[in-house]
Design a protein around this motif. Structure first.
Motif, short mmCIF file in Angstrom:
data_model
loop_
_atom_site.label_atom_id
_atom_site.label_comp_id
_atom_site.label_asym_id
_atom_site.label_seq_id
_atom_site.Cartn_x
_atom_site.Cartn_y
_atom_site.Cartn_z
N PHE A 59 12.22 -24.62 31.17
CA PHE A 59 11.08 -26.01 30.75
C PHE A 59 11.23 -27.12 31.98
O PHE A 59 10.77 -28.04 32.10
N ASP A 60 12.15 -27.02 32.67
CA ASP A 60 12.53 -27.54 34.09
C ASP A 60 11.69 -27.73 35.30
O ASP A 60 11.23 -28.27 36.04
N ALA A 61 10.65 -26.16 35.09
CA ALA A 61 10.41 -26.19 36.52
C ALA A 61 9.01 -27.01 36.69
O ALA A 61 8.56 -27.36 36.13
N LEU A 62 8.88 -26.49 37.91
CA LEU A 62 7.38 -27.40 38.92
C LEU A 62 6.73 -27.54 37.99
O LEU A 62 5.67 -26.15 37.56
N PRO B 255 33.59 -25.66 37.69
CA PRO B 255 32.44 -27.45 37.82
C PRO B 255 31.76 -27.74 37.95
O PRO B 255 30.92 -27.22 38.44
N SER B 256 30.86 -28.45 36.55
CA SER B 256 29.33 -29.15 37.60
C SER B 256 29.60 -29.41 38.66
O SER B 256 30.73 -30.73 39.67
N ARG B 257 29.11 -29.21 40.14
CA ARG B 257 29.05 -29.60 41.65
C ARG B 257 27.19 -30.25 41.24
O ARG B 257 26.91 -30.72 42.61
N SER B 258 26.77 -30.20 40.51
CA SER B 258 25.09 -31.41 40.47
C SER B 258 24.97 -32.78 39.88
O SER B 258 26.22 -32.47 38.39
N LYS B 259 24.81 -33.52 39.78
CA LYS B 259 23.97 -34.76 38.81
C LYS B 259 23.36 -34.01 38.34
O LYS B 259 23.39 -35.04 37.02
N ASN B 260 22.85 -32.88 38.35
CA ASN B 260 21.96 -32.72 37.14
C ASN B 260 22.54 -31.85 36.31
O ASN B 260 22.62 -30.42 36.46
N LEU B 261 22.50 -32.40 35.11
CA LEU B 261 22.85 -31.37 33.82
C LEU B 261 21.98 -30.58 33.47
O LEU B 261 23.17 -29.60 32.80
N TYR C 79 35.28 -34.91 28.17
CA TYR C 79 35.42 -33.88 28.68
C TYR C 79 35.06 -32.94 29.15
O TYR C 79 33.22 -32.74 28.78
N LEU D 240 23.86 -27.52 34.79
CA LEU D 240 25.53 -26.83 34.15
C LEU D 240 25.32 -25.33 33.59
O LEU D 240 26.94 -24.92 33.86
N ARG E 54 31.87 -33.55 25.76
CA ARG E 54 29.97 -33.83 26.30
C ARG E 54 29.86 -32.39 26.96
O ARG E 54 28.62 -32.21 26.35
N LEU E 55 30.80 -31.84 27.93
CA LEU E 55 29.99 -30.49 28.12
C LEU E 55 30.03 -29.07 27.50
O LEU E 55 28.66 -28.61 28.17
#
Lengths: 283, 287
Positions: free
Chosen positions: A148-151, A104-110, A68, A113, A71-72
């Protein structure tokens, strides 16, 4: 809503409480939450987890606890390499572990994080050396991930620009593409980040105001230093001011030469439109 | 002999996991590889460079989506918006199939970003079967679920892992991804015989095989995907090919990733076992 699988629900909550404890699974088993879920595990872990030939029940649970954090923390490191460089590996890992425990992470999207990591460093972390500077570096690194991830969005083309009547420019309002961020700092953050990327060992700098425009172009994230007039103008435009209002606001700031601003602004717009940073112009 | 999968999903041949360090190589060389598998979550909630690369690669290669956070075993509510995003991505890249793992990844709203085991018992079975059915209804396609590497056994487990997976697949009518490296790792960690594990595995539901390297810590193995496939895992693969027939086979290499050609060469090693399976099948017909 209560789960339809109460025993499974208790086991899952218990296991997550155990393997996400920053001091390891053995301590995690003894938290109030874990004790309330499966008290028999604290009496004897073998009541819940079987040992193997080579490993005790606790060692087997600890495998997940190790993974845990390993990795994070690695993900936070990949996102915050310059912050890591300043703090050093040990302190960075300690702070990252504490951050993950508190947030703690609350998203599936790392990619999300580390979204609160700069605020954590600013407000919650214990004794962080050069805190103000470290927080600014972390903010720049975090914003880089967001850009990097923006629309994706189209940008205005030359024909649309040419079609705007000259008399309309003063009232024109500019909309920027989502993949941009304007950041202002008390320290020369961008220069430091670049020096670290270049393999140098720069000293933590003295305070000196700086402004950085982050933008995505050709699918890469770029960092561009801005002058103070550029930053004030861009900030005003991003707030929704018209071009005329933004220029007047910028020119009214102490230390800014209005004539120089008028002479330079055309070149700035040429550059920003050339980089596809402007999504639309409302006239 | 060949046991066809019940959906008639194709044997895609030999594929590789699509990883960022190889994007540029792929676009420059368009290598001779049969298909790519993506980690679904890497292309959701982003419109940056990865999806730009993927759009181009998906025009030339079959794409399979393999996720790590569906959390089908979790007792949290099913994440319907996430499933809809998966479905949209599958349509965008024309995914041949999509799947995840027999596990849970988070609970109580917190995501551990790991593949956690469920106790293998009737309660977990009912729970997972119900959720797989719901997910398949939303996705409008069979889920392809993978046997995970696990590191502990719950005392409340009453069913073996392969039996649990077989019943889960049968009762939910889902497809399976058989990770032979995970079979090896799990069996090492639970003092089991991997050949016994494979006895009776429902090959008619297996549409895909995973191969990977792992780290042997002496007392246990960790599924690190950071090295070549070991001989014992190749032997398990040979057995599966011989018993089930050729299946779409993918090599995972996720850490300390070498150059594209190294990974490509590793997956090509599977060809000899696939050919052997074909030869065995033809010999069988000749008798």
């Amino acid at each position: 809503m209560e789960s339809e699988s109460p025993q499974l629900d208790r086991i899952e909550r218990w296991m997550l409480a155990a393997v996400t404890h920053p001091n390891g699974a053995a301590e995690g088993l003894r938290t109030p939450e874990a004790l309330s879920l499966l008290p028999e595990a604290a009496r004897d872990l073998e009541n819940v987890v079987l040992p193997s030939k080579n490993m005790s029940s606790e060692e087997r649970l600890q495998v997940y606890a190790n993974m845990y954090y390993w990795r994070l923390i690695d993900i936070l490191f990949e996102e915050h390499k310059t912050t890591h460089h300043i703090l050093g590996a040990d302190l960075f890992c300690d702070l990252a572990r504490d951050y993950l425990h508190r947030h703690p992470s609350r998203s599936k999207n790392l990619a999300l994080l580390g979204s609160s990591f700069p605020a954590y460093l600013a407000e919650e972390a214990w004794d962080v050396p050069h805190r103000d500077f470290v927080v600014e570096v972390a903010r720049l690194e975090r914003a880089t991930e967001e850009v990097f991830d923006a629309l994706r969005s189209p940008s205005i083309d030359k024909e649309e620009l040419a079609a705007i009547p000259p008399e309309s420019w003063a009232d024109a309002k500019l909309e920027f593409i989502p993949a941009t961020r304007l950041l202002s700092f008390k320290y020369p953050v961008n220069a430091y980040v670049q020096a670290v990327k270049d393999g140098e060992e720069p000293e933590v700098p003295e305070p000196a105001p700086s402004w950085v425009l982050l933008y995505r172009h050709d699918w890469r994230v770029w960092r561009s230093d801005l002058t103070r007039p550029q930053a004030i103008l861009l900030e005003s435009l991003r707030r929704g001011d018209s071009l005329g209002e933004a220029l007047a606001h910028t020119a009214s700031q102490p230390g800014i030469d209005g004539d120089a601003l008028a002479a330079d602004v055309g070149g700035w717009f040429q550059k920003w439109t050339g980089l596809d940073l402007i999504r639309s112009i409302l006239v | 002999m060949t046991i066809p999968n019940r959906w008639g999903l194709p044997d895609l041949g030999l594929g590789m996991g699509l990883r960022t360090v190889h994007y540029q190589h792929i676009l420059e060389h368009w290598p001779s590889i049969d298909w790519f598998e993506i980690i679904s979550e890497n292309y959701i909630d982003t419109e940056g460079r990865p999806i730009w690369y993927l759009d181009q690669i998906a025009e030339r290669y079959p794409i399979v989506m393999h996720g790590v956070s569906m959390s089908i075993g979790s007792t949290d509510p099913i994440d319907v918006p996430f499933l809809k995003k998966l479905k949209a991505l599958a349509e965008r890249v024309n995914a041949v199939w999509l799947g995840d793992h027999v596990c849970w990844t988070g609970v109580a709203g917190i995501n551990g970003h790991d593949l956690y085991p469920v106790p293998y018992n009737e309660e977990s079975l009912r729970h997972m079967v119900d959720r797989i059915r719901i997910a398949q209804d939303i996705l409008e396609r069979p889920l392809v679920l993978e046997n995970p590497s696990t590191y502990l056994t719950f005392r409340s487990s009453t069913i073996s892992e392969p039996e649990f997976i077989a019943r889960m697949a049968e009762e939910s009518d889902c497809a399976l991804l058989l990770d032979v490296n995970n079979v090896y790792v799990t069996c090492r960690n639970h003092d089991l015989d991997p050949n016994e594990y494979l006895e009776g595995f429902p090959y008619d539901r297996v549409v895909q095989i995973h191969l990977a390297g792992h780290t042997d810590k002496g007392t246990h193995c960790i599924d690190t995907h950071d090295d070549h496939v070991i001989d014992e895992v190749w032997e398990l693969y040979r057995r599966v090919m011989a018993e089930a027939g050729n299946r779409a086979t993918l090599l995972e290499w996720d850490d300390k990733i070498p150059q594209f050609e190294v990974v490509h060469d590793e997956v090509r090693k599977a060809e000899r076992f696939r050919q052997a399976a074909t030869a065995s099948e033809e010999a069988g017909h000749g008798i």
